[in-house]
Design an enzyme around this catalytic site. Structure first.
Site, PDB file in Angstrom:
ATOM      1  N   ASP A  72       0.862  -1.183   0.000  1.00 30.01           N
ATOM      2  CA  ASP A  72       0.000   0.000   0.000  1.00 30.01           C
ATOM      3  C   ASP A  72       0.898   1.232   0.000  1.00 30.01           C
ATOM      4  OD1 ASP A  72      -2.249   1.888   0.658  1.00 30.01           O
ATOM      5  OD2 ASP A  72      -3.331   0.018   0.924  1.00 30.01           O
ATOM      6  N   HIS A  86       2.097   1.831  -3.236  1.00 31.65           N
ATOM      7  CA  HIS A  86       1.198   2.790  -3.874  1.00 31.65           C
ATOM      8  C   HIS A  86       1.763   4.204  -3.874  1.00 31.65           C
ATOM      9  CE1 HIS A  86      -2.583   0.074  -3.122  1.00 31.65           C
ATOM     10  NE2 HIS A  86      -1.652  -0.498  -3.860  1.00 31.65           N
TER      11      HIS A  86
END
Length: 404
Positions: A229, A252
């Site tokens: 993430d 991310h």
């Protein structure tokens, strides 16, 4: 239990073999320091026995000691369930938690009732260091994460949760395979993170490297974050935070938000991200707010000297995040600087600024942007409801100036 103190000969050996250094390499003060070894409080390394209570007893003894105190975790593998280190503490000097061994979490999500596997709460002055490893064994519980399909999901426990910490340092640690966030810091002031390695698979869910919220004057530097993430994420109430010399990827990217989901959210301001490298991440630098969001503000942000290597979406503002509402976002974004950002992208749109039609982004500045497609094909910029200014080199070419 009576306080357990190791012998003078053992103390001398530990001080020689286990010297802790500060961020600039200088030894930490050793004079008049008392060592509280978790072994003396019943910790059992390299066994199936759970050492949670031994660790908390050692912390409690050090916290209640009115002098320089160090909690020492010798080499070895220790199994811990939910573990809480709480203050306030009696001493006037920071407590040092020196982790030379490996900590492994009990891989059963039902064992955890709080926000974290290991939590630190209401402490003024703490140093966590030692070169050890915190293995949360998240692979055993990621199957229970339903946040992709359930917007009201309950996040799995963070590896380390800091709440109400002042004057803290976390350095020279390895965090792997968190159940949820690797580090979550909230309601804290003046905390520095340095020399961390954070590692989880690219497909691990919601395993943010460091999530910061409701905190002021936080610094992260010289760390490597590989996760599933955001490498670093800034939530509501994040003020005066600096991220410097961090390598991110996979993951991310570095994200502000998402903002505007909850009533009464605090504004975000004073963020500096500089000298960072992003490798193969889904996003580079991203600001995201919910469509139809609760009113809020995010302003005073600078992203400088960033290298992108095969990043899908290098520069992103997304004010329609969440796809739940057709109403425009009510989070006001302003005073954002992107400068000296270079590298490669896998997308045809390298700069994508989608702001709110109700509250267009104001005073967004791009200076010396040099991004190229890995296949040497043309790339573009797209902007909606954004007041953007440009100076210096601009690859891709600038957006036309748009308004609401």
């Amino acid at each position: 239990m009576a306080m357990a103190i190791i012998s003078e000969s053992s103390l001398a050996l530990i001080l020689v073999l286990s010297a802790v250094v500060t961020c600039n390499g200088a030894p930490l003060p050793q004079a008049d320091q008392t060592i509280f070894s978790v072994m003396n409080f019943g910790a059992k390394p390299n066994s199936e026995l759970i050492s949670t209570q031994a660790f908390m007893r050692a912390w409690r003894a050090a916290c209640d000691f009115n002098g320089r105190a160090r909690v020492f975790v010798p080499p070895g593998v220790y199994t811990l369930g939910e573990t809480s280190f709480a203050g306030p503490c009696k001493g006037t000097h920071p407590i040092i938690l020196q982790i030379a061994g490996t900590l492994k979490a009990v891989p059963d999500v039902s064992e955890y009732s709080n926000f974290a596997w290991i939590s630190f709460d209401s402490i003024n002055g703490v140093i966590i260091t030692g070169g050890g490893t915190l293995d949360a064994q998240g692979k055993s519980v990621w199957q229970f994460n339903d946040c992709k399909t359930n917007p009201d999901c309950v996040h799995l426990p963070a590896t380390l949760h800091f709440n109400g910490i002042e004057n803290g340092k976390v350095m020279r640690l390895n965090l792997i395979n968190s159940m949820g966030f690797h580090l979550h810091i909230t309601n804290s002031y003046l905390v520095r993170f340095h020399g961390l390695t954070i590692d989880a698979p690219e497909d691990s869910p919601n395993t943010d490297g460091i999530h910061i919220s409701k905190s002021n004057t936080i610094k992260l530097s010289r760390s490597v974050i590989r996760t599933g993430d955001d490498c670093v994420s800034f939530g509501q109430g994040t003020n005066n935070v600096t991220v410097n010399k961090v390598t991110c990827g996979p993951g991310h990217g570095i994200s502000v938000g998402s903002l505007g989901k909850l009533p009464g959210e605090l504004e975000v301001r004073g963020l500096i991200v500089k000298n960072c490298t992003l490798k193969g991440t889904t996003n580079g630098i991203r600001i995201k707010t919910f469509a139809g969001a609760i009113p809020n503000r995010a302003f005073g942000m600078m992203f400088s000297d960033i290298v992108m290597e095969n990043v899908k979406n290098p520069i992103v503002i997304d004010q329609s995040y969440g796809d739940k509402s057709t109403e425009p976002s009510q989070v006001k974004i302003s005073d954002v600087i992107y400068q000296n950002i270079r590298g490669t992208t896998t997308s045809d749109i390298a700069v994508h600024l989608v702001c709110s039609s109700k509250l267009p982004c104001q005073n967004v500045r791009l200076t010396n942007i040099n991004l190229k497609h890995i296949a040497n094909t043309p790339i573009t910029s797209q902007c909606e409801n954004a007041n953007v200014g440009y100076t210096g080199l601009q690859i891709p070419p600038p957006c036309h100036r748009l308004s609401s």
